[in-house]
Write an enzyme that holds these catalytic residues in place. Structure first.
Site, PDB file in Angstrom:
ATOM      1  N   LYS A  58     -15.700   6.580  -5.331  1.00 37.67           N
ATOM      2  CA  LYS A  58     -16.785   7.327  -4.684  1.00 37.67           C
ATOM      3  C   LYS A  58     -17.406   8.388  -5.584  1.00 37.67           C
ATOM      4  CE  LYS A  58     -15.769   6.434   0.143  1.00 37.67           C
ATOM      5  NZ  LYS A  58     -15.415   6.976   1.473  1.00 37.67           N
ATOM      6  N   ARG A  60      -7.576   3.066   1.589  1.00 32.25           N
ATOM      7  CA  ARG A  60      -8.619   2.030   1.661  1.00 32.25           C
ATOM      8  C   ARG A  60      -9.229   1.911   0.268  1.00 32.25           C
ATOM      9  NH1 ARG A  60     -14.183   1.530   2.473  1.00 32.25           N
ATOM     10  NH2 ARG A  60     -14.799  -0.314   3.683  1.00 32.25           N
TER      11      ARG A  60
END
Length: 280
Positions: free
Chosen positions: A228, A262
């Protein structure tokens, strides 16, 4: 109930044992525009190959998404999301009957049809805020639900996220949403602070630093940090080169109390868990 069904039910129930082994949720996006892997898994051959690889590497859960929720992602119709998601879920379930499948959607009708197609978990980036029918639908389905925090929508969330104290406000949000679910008899909740969803880099790192505070809520914690912008903006890199940064932050998340990672990269996440287990 068959022996296979019993084992499968035990695997699902094990998700809520916060003292149980740490788990890895592998990401399978059947989307053309996801921020890292958009367009890679559009055909059945491609998505089954990727699912097979993640399972071989030790994925405990396969999270299937058909609607990109990256910042600024374009909206797609309910019909398009349904066609993509249900097709992939049915395909993966048929090929891998024992795997736990999570369906990544914020739409109640899509959640319902995903479960009918073979999904075991609903992963909702909106925590029920983008579809007023989601809460009651999840209570009816009685499948595990990833309750995530988001400020805004994928189209607006990164325009100007503001908090007085991000950890405190996200904590209050979870307390209120958990109470809402408990009121209608639902407690199969996994909480996700929503790294990158309506948060600045500073907000994200504060949440990570203070992640332990969410353990007092009494539910498993999922951390979605993989590749991210909180990594890329600090290291001046891009998602393709963010595996090392992802590994560092995933390690911190586990040390701070996360139960589920995740990730796009299952092998590396499982190695983190194996190495950390040597410290205990």
């Amino acid at each position: 109930m068959s022996v296979q069904d019993t084992v499968f039910s035990q695997k699902i129930a094990g998700l809520f044992n916060v003292q149980a082994k740490l788990l890895v949720m592998g990401i399978l996006n059947s989307t053309p525009d996801s921020f890292f892997d958009g367009g890679k898994y559009i055909t059945e051959t491609e998505w089954l190959k990727h699912a097979r690889q993640m399972i071989a590497e030790g994925a405990d859960i396969i999270d299937i998404g058909a609607y990109s929720t990256r910042p600024g992602a374009k909206k797609i119709s309910e019909k398009e999301e349904l066609e993509r998601l249900v097709t992939v879920i049915k395909s993966v379930r048929k090929q891998f009957p024992d795997v736990i499948i999570s369906a990544d959607t914020f739409r109640a009708i899509v959640a319902e049809k995903a479960v009918a197609a073979g999904a075991n978990i609903i992963n909702d980036i909106s925590g029920g805020t983008m579809d007023e029918k989601m809460v009651i639908t999840i209570a009816k389905l009685q499948v595990p639900y990833v309750l995530m925090h988001i400020q805004g929508t994928p189209q607006t969330m990164q325009q100007n996220p503001v908090y007085e104290n991000v950890t405190e406000e996200v904590f209050i949000y979870f307390k209120e949403k958990i109470a809402e679910f408990k009121k209608i008899g639902f407690e199969k909740i996994i909480i996700d602070p929503g790294f990158g969803f309506g948060k600045t880099v500073e907000h994200n790192f504060q949440l990570l630093k203070e992640l332990e505070q969410f353990k007092s809520l009494g539910f498993p914690i999922l951390a979605g940090l993989s590749r991210k912008s909180m990594i890329n903006k600090v290291l001046n890199t891009n998602p393709s080169n963010a595996l090392n940064g992802t590994t560092v932050l995933n390690t911190i998340a586990l040390q701070k109390g996360a139960n589920i990672l995740r990730v796009h990269d299952v092998k590396e996440a499982k190695e983190i868990i194996k190495l950390l287990s040597c410290l205990k």
